[in-house]
Scaffold this active site. Structure first.
Site, PDB file in Angstrom:
ATOM      1  N   ASP A  46     -32.336   0.772 -27.072  1.00 30.62           N
ATOM      2  CA  ASP A  46     -32.596   1.418 -25.650  1.00 30.62           C
ATOM      3  C   ASP A  46     -34.182   2.155 -25.996  1.00 30.62           C
ATOM      4  O   ASP A  46     -34.527   2.301 -26.628  1.00 30.62           O
ATOM      5  CB  ASP A  46     -31.369   2.612 -25.529  1.00 30.62           C
ATOM      6  CG  ASP A  46     -31.477   3.475 -26.820  1.00 30.62           C
ATOM      7  OD1 ASP A  46     -31.799   3.142 -27.977  1.00 30.62           O
ATOM      8  OD2 ASP A  46     -31.360   4.709 -26.491  1.00 30.62           O
ATOM      9  N   GLU A  47     -34.522   2.392 -24.682  1.00 32.13           N
ATOM     10  CA  GLU A  47     -35.507   3.285 -24.626  1.00 32.13           C
ATOM     11  C   GLU A  47     -37.034   2.996 -25.228  1.00 32.13           C
ATOM     12  O   GLU A  47     -37.539   3.892 -25.635  1.00 32.13           O
ATOM     13  CB  GLU A  47     -35.035   4.666 -24.858  1.00 32.13           C
ATOM     14  CG  GLU A  47     -34.022   5.252 -23.817  1.00 32.13           C
ATOM     15  CD  GLU A  47     -33.867   6.666 -24.203  1.00 32.13           C
ATOM     16  OE1 GLU A  47     -33.790   7.472 -23.220  1.00 32.13           O
ATOM     17  OE2 GLU A  47     -33.870   7.175 -25.369  1.00 32.13           O
TER      18      GLU A  47
END
EC number: 3.2.1.52
Lengths: 469, 469
Positions: B255-256
């Site tokens: 993620d991210e």
């Protein structure tokens, strides 16, 4: 400010360089001029603390025992383990210190949720660690009456949550002694005429019967201002309170009586008749009837009174030593008015039972920290009438499961505001101290929560968990 | 639902009438068809529980040991002390029960704040009490690397907060055994290519050097997608992970990764050159280079993978048994897309590390409780691909001081959502159960906080406080 325990903080931790020892301390010498003078509002808590730069003894001198206790607490916070064996470090220093305000309180509400005795004691210790001086014990309210009265034992027998959710006289004495030994005043509050539903469980006659369609509907509300029996009861009850609690002050509440359209008192024929006979249209007139007589009754117990601001706002004739506890919004204007005549304790901006999503505002403690209590229009004489401030933890959503993590370290920020000079108000500088203090609290067994994002403490909180199977 | 412990609730407590005993139980007979089959996603947790109406034995029959454990937990929650001596009460009943979703997880993040081992065990017990099945252990992140790798011990030696904030192999084995004995899967997560700052402390070469004005500026960010050495390292590391953690699944994060204008990768000449050579303008292309090779490397360890939704969103070629962990907003649309091809675990609406001022919204648990995870557009086949849901406690503001009061009883509401039928969704009915469950947790030593206003539990939380002086 340059002090603090090593370790902790964000990774990588700032290296903490222990000073090269220049001497070893052989003890602490404490000199006190007044041994255990009455622990009351305004008592001297000043101290001088000297840690020599070479071998010798730490010197503490204080006017009173209570000041010496503050000095010892300060010394404990300047001392830390070196990480090796039994060696501890203290920097050489000379500290001359005294609190800005005498009344530095935390309000604990044991009526919305009960706090068992060990939690109360732990709370008192946690006050000491952040230099508070007053445990404001909001002991009863609508929801429950845990105080076991000797005069009216039925109040708790019928008004407590149950027979185990009570504070016996022995419990109360235990709390009083525990607090006194630590220099913490216990300010007891019995709130009337509102917030009295739990009184009415055993003494319904104290409360005004509510009517629907001209008939009593079974509900009752608010201590009855028109019956002599109300004040006879209150006189006896507060005489007991005066004898049980040693503080000069008793908190008499007086907030939030609901008198709006359709409210209980407006439906009661006796109240209606009085209003008509006196040509009144605002039922606050009846509240004033209660308060005036009540204040006179409680004053007769030789206690000084502190009460919520409504007593002042409503124009009750108050004794000159009355302390107005300001709790509503618009506190600056109120403080200007109140201090023209009365001493005051400010609670409004420090309701720390309110919380925020930390992702929206990761430092609500900063708001409390930077709220200057003397930031209102008034003369120096008026400012001098501010006896202090309180951080409140109303307990609708608090009990011993979360009191400590909710209160700490946030209330330590307001605690510093109440102790330190107004010029010590930089939240960025305070942030480092707050982190160090959180870890100190955790190391002492107080589960102070992380409020400033990712971090660690050298000693993390020990849940002391024993798996049930 | 008609069951619950006596006492507690608002005052006056609802009188609890213990049934007239019609018999006494002489024991519990447990019949299991499969003894300790592998505790994996989809394992059968169904059970039948019969409490006879006269004397006899409680009968539990289950397909697996894990179902029998759930039955015993349920039985414990149907049993309560009568308040007299050693007598306990259980109502006669026949219960046929099984969870709606197999994957009922709580995410615990030990990277933003460390959780000591006793807290981890206590957390696992608290999962059991609310019928969760998965301890999603987000063990490392940017802030710290507490996992002690046998292959790369320098990762924690240099990347942990300090030498005491680690999980040794012995600690991990202890957690795995503790969880397994209680029917809780441990889903370990090692998140790459973002969230890897702590990996870079000992292995800076893993991360992409950031440039300022054409020169390396000392910062590094994100696992390098262009070096073979990155994948050799990951191959060895995840081979260890595969051998240490018995679950079929490993969570690979994903993620991210920050790739916007001016971000680290866009400043690096090697990255720039690759982008130019491949005619790409969106640096997500480089993220995909990493992910595709990484997924292949980890799949080679014979683990199945679960990862954050970006892996799906970015069009990585994923194995057919990949589970997409949906965590972003707009989850309903995402679930429709994901379940067209993949199985999924839904986290988005259950981020319970977010909190609200309870005075503004006294029941944020109701929002979690009433969020129906299958409320998205899709066929029955798609809905069947929802393996479950997770309640997340990202730990920016959580550690062992406040994990338990923050998680409970709020996460019990989502826990019921994940176990029970979609039709059991009335928050008003659930409210009473939640209060009873909070008191049950408190009685078991879990400091579950009061979330529904003034109340009490027969047994309040015992802080087990030993004053330091």
């Amino acid at each position: 400010e340059p002090f603090g325990p090593p370790g902790g903080g964000a990774r990588p931790p700032q290296p903490f360089v222990h000073p090269t020892a220049t001497g070893s301390l052989s003890g602490v010498v404490v000199s006190v001029k007044e041994v255990e003078p009455p622990l009351q509002m305004g008592v001297d808590e000043s101290y001088e603390l000297t840690v020599p730069s070479s071998s010798g003894t730490v010197q503490i001198s204080a006017q009173t025992t209570w000041g010496a206790l503050r000095a010892l607490e300060r010394l404990s916070q300047l001392t830390w383990w070196t990480g090796k064996g039994t060696a501890f470090t203290v920097f050489s220093c000379v500290i001359t210190d005294s609190p800005r305000f005498s009344h530095r309180g935390v309000l604990v509400d044991t009526a919305r949720h009960f706090m068992p005795l060990p939690s109360i004691k732990m709370a008192i210790d946690s006050l000491v660690y952040s230099f508070y001086s007053v445990f404001h014990w909001h002991i009863v309210d609508d929801q429950s009456f845990p105080y076991v009265s000797t005069t009216f034992p039925e109040l708790s027998a019928e008004g407590a949550f149950d027979e185990n959710h009570i504070y016996s006289q022995k419990d109360v004495a235990d709390v009083l002694q525990y607090a006194h030994e630590r220099g913490i005043r216990v300010l007891i509050e019995f709130d009337t005429p509102g917030h009295t539903a739990s009184w009415g469980v055993s003494h319904p006659e104290l409360l005004v019967p509510c009517y629907t369609n001209g008939k009593p509907n079974g509900a009752r509300y608010g201590a009855n201002p028109l019956l002599n029996s109300t004040f006879e009861f209150m006189g006896k009850f507060f005489a007991e309170v005066a004898s049980v609690f040693p503080d000069d002050y008793v908190h008499v509440g007086g907030d939030e009586l609901s008198l709006g359209q359709g409210s209980c008192w407006t439906t009661n024929p006796d109240m209606q008749a009085w209003m008509k006979a006196h040509g009144e249209t605002d039922y606050a007139a009846l509240e004033n009837v209660y308060e005036q007589r009540f204040v006179n009754v409680v004053s007769a117990t030789n206690k000084s009174l502190i009460g919520w601001q409504e007593l002042f706002d409503n124009g009750i004739n108050l004794p000159s030593d009355f302390v107005v506890n300001v709790w509503k919004g618009g506190w600056q204007e109120e403080m200007s008015k109140v201090t023209a005549k009365f001493r005051t304790v400010l609670s409004s901006p420090y309701y720390e039972n309110y919380i925020e999503n930390p992702y929206s505002n990761s430092g609500d403690w900063m708001g409390y920290y930077t709220t200057e209590p003397l930031n209102f229009t008034g003369t120096a004489e008026q400012k001098a009438r501010v006896m202090g401030c309180e951080t409140s933890f109303w307990a609708e959503y608090i009990d011993s499961t979360n009191f400590f993590s909710r209160a700490w370290p946030r209330a330590a920020a307001s605690g510093e505001r109440f102790w330190s000079d107004a010029s010590v108000n930089d939240p960025v500088e305070a942030s480092g101290r707050l982190h160090a203090h959180r870890c100190r609290l955790v190391a002492r067994g107080i589960p102070a929560e992380p409020v400033e994002g990712p971090s660690f403490c050298r000693d993390e909180y020990d849940v002391q968990y024993n798996p049930p199977f």
